[in-house]
Design an enzyme around this catalytic site. Structure first.
Site, PDB file in Angstrom:
ATOM      1  N   HIS A 196      30.692  96.634 -53.182  1.00  0.00           N
ATOM      2  CA  HIS A 196      31.654  96.813 -52.078  1.00  0.00           C
ATOM      3  C   HIS A 196      33.065  96.640 -52.627  1.00  0.00           C
ATOM      4  O   HIS A 196      33.296  95.807 -53.516  1.00  0.00           O
ATOM      5  CB  HIS A 196      31.373  95.787 -50.969  1.00  0.00           C
ATOM      6  CG  HIS A 196      32.149  96.104 -49.728  1.00  0.00           C
ATOM      7  ND1 HIS A 196      33.483  95.780 -49.612  1.00  0.00           N
ATOM      8  CD2 HIS A 196      31.804  96.743 -48.584  1.00  0.00           C
ATOM      9  CE1 HIS A 196      33.919  96.204 -48.429  1.00  0.00           C
ATOM     10  NE2 HIS A 196      32.912  96.789 -47.793  1.00  0.00           N
TER      11      HIS A 196
ATOM     12  N   GLU B  24      32.708 104.960 -49.594  1.00  0.00           N
ATOM     13  CA  GLU B  24      33.665 104.260 -48.736  1.00  0.00           C
ATOM     14  C   GLU B  24      35.063 104.350 -49.347  1.00  0.00           C
ATOM     15  O   GLU B  24      35.417 103.519 -50.206  1.00  0.00           O
ATOM     16  CB  GLU B  24      33.295 102.784 -48.624  1.00  0.00           C
ATOM     17  CG  GLU B  24      31.951 102.521 -48.018  1.00  0.00           C
ATOM     18  CD  GLU B  24      31.909 101.135 -47.380  1.00  0.00           C
ATOM     19  OE1 GLU B  24      31.841 101.076 -46.147  1.00  0.00           O
ATOM     20  OE2 GLU B  24      31.986 100.136 -48.100  1.00  0.00           O
TER      21      GLU B  24
HETATM   22  C1  PEP Z   1      33.130  98.090 -44.784  1.00  0.00           C
HETATM   23  O1  PEP Z   1      33.761  97.066 -45.010  1.00  0.00           O
HETATM   24  O2  PEP Z   1      32.139  98.363 -45.479  1.00  0.00           O
HETATM   25  C2  PEP Z   1      33.555  98.998 -43.707  1.00  0.00           C
HETATM   26  C3  PEP Z   1      33.063 100.190 -43.660  1.00  0.00           C
HETATM   27  O3  PEP Z   1      34.445  98.463 -42.801  1.00  0.00           O
HETATM   28  P1  PEP Z   1      35.084  99.195 -41.512  1.00  0.00           P
HETATM   29  O4  PEP Z   1      34.004  99.979 -40.820  1.00  0.00           O
HETATM   30  O5  PEP Z   1      35.616  98.092 -40.673  1.00  0.00           O
HETATM   31  O6  PEP Z   1      36.148 100.119 -42.023  1.00  0.00           O
END
Ligand code: PEP
Length: 247
Positions: free
Chosen positions: A96, A165
Site C-alpha cells: 500500500h 491505486e
Molecule cells: C486506500 O487507502 O487504499 C484507498 C483506496 O483509500 P480511499 O478509498 O479513501 O481513497
C-alpha cells in the site's frame, strides 16, 4: 468474480463489528451475491474477532500489511504472515502506498509477498504512480517497474490480486478519467501476462471509490473489483457501492 475490498486503515474498535454485521446481512440476501467477494482489512487488533465472527460467511478478513519475515523474530512491533494467518485472516495487502511511503522497498515487498503466499495468505499487491510521475507521463513505466521488481513467475498467480491505486487519487476525491483508467488497466494486465506467462490475475482499482463514481467505474469491464478506503467505514456507502455496481 468481482472483488469489493474495504481497507479500514487506522479505524475501528470491537463494536465496529456492527458495520460488518450490516454488510453481511445485505450480502447474504443480495441476489447478486454469487458474483462477488467481500474482503475487509481491519487493523491487526480486530482481525481475530472479526475472522471468528464471519467464519463461513460471505465476508473474508485480511490484514493491511505483513512483515517481511516468515514466522517469529526479534523485530519489535512486527507481525508476520504466519501470525496473521494463525488468527484467521485469508488475505493481506502488500505495498500500500502508505507503507511504501514509510520505507517499504521492492526487496521487502518481494519477501512480504513470498512469505504471505508460503503461509497460504492471498496477496492484494498495491501499485500506483504519484502526481508528478503522472504529470511527466511516467505512469506506465512506474507501474511496470513496481510489478516486475516484485512479482515473479514462481509465485502462485491464483493467490495474487493486483490493486491499481494512483497515489494522487487516494483520499482526495479525484479519480482517473475513464479512458486513462481503461488504458492503464490494460497495460497492467499486459505486464502481468508477461510476468506469469499466462492469463493475468485479477486487477482492481482503488482511490476515492464511492457510491456515485462507481457508476462510471462499472462501465470499465476490465476492472475486476475495487479497493475501497474511506467509503468502507460506512456500511451504507459500502453497500451502495455494491448495489450501484450491479444496477
Ligand atoms: C486506500 O487507502 O487504499 C484507498 C483506496 O483509500 P480511499 O478509498 O479513501 O481513497
Amino acid at each position: 468474480m468481482q472483488y469489493f475490498i474495504g481497507n479500514w486503515k487506522m479505524f475501528g474498535v470491537p463494536r465496529s463489528i456492527n458495520i460488518l454485521n450490516k454488510i453481511n446481512s445485505f450480502s447474504s440476501r443480495d441476489k447478486n451475491r454469487n458474483k462477488y467477494r467481500i474482503i475487509i482489512t481491519p487493523p491487526y487488533t480486530l482481525i481475530e474477532s472479526f475472522a471468528n465472527r464471519f467464519k463461513d460467511k460471505k465476508i473474508m478478513i485480511g490484514s493491511q500489511n505483513c512483515y517481511q519475515k516468515n514466522q517469529f523474530s526479534s523485530d519489535t512491533s512486527a507481525i508476520s504472515p504466519y501470525m496473521i494467518k494463525s488468527v484467521g485472516a485469508k488475505y493481506t495487502l502488500v505495498g500500500h502506498s502508505d507503507n511504501r511511503a514509510e520505507g517499504d522497498t521492492n526487496t521487502m515487498l518481494k519477501d512480504k509477498v513470498s512469505f504471505a503466499l508460503k503461509n497460504n495468505l492471498k496477496v492484494v499487491f498495491c501499485i500506483g504512480e504519484n502526481k508528478s510521475q503522472k504529470r511527466n507521463n511516467k505512469t506506465f513505466k512506474v507501474l511496470k517497474k513496481q510489478l516486475t521488481k516484485v512479482l515473479k513467475k514462481k509465485f502462485d498467480k491464483k493467490s495474487i490480486i493486483v490493486a491499481y491505486e494512483p497515489i494522487w487519487s487516494i483520499g482526495t476525491g479525484k479519480i482517473p478519467n475513464q479512458q486513462d483508467l481503461l488504458k492503464t488497466i490494460i497495460h497492467i494486465k499486459k505486464v502481468l501476462k508477461t510476468i506469469f506467462r499466462s492469463k493475468s490475475p485479477a486487477v482492481l482499482y482503488g482511490g476515492s471509490v464511492d457510491e456515485d463514481n462507481i457508476d462510471m467505474l462499472r462501465k470499465i469491464r476490465e476492472i475486476d473489483g475495487f479497493l475501497i478506503g474511506g467509503a468502507s467505514k460506512s456500511s451504507k456507502k459500502f453497500i451502495d457501492i455494491i448495489r450501484n455496481y450491479y444496477r
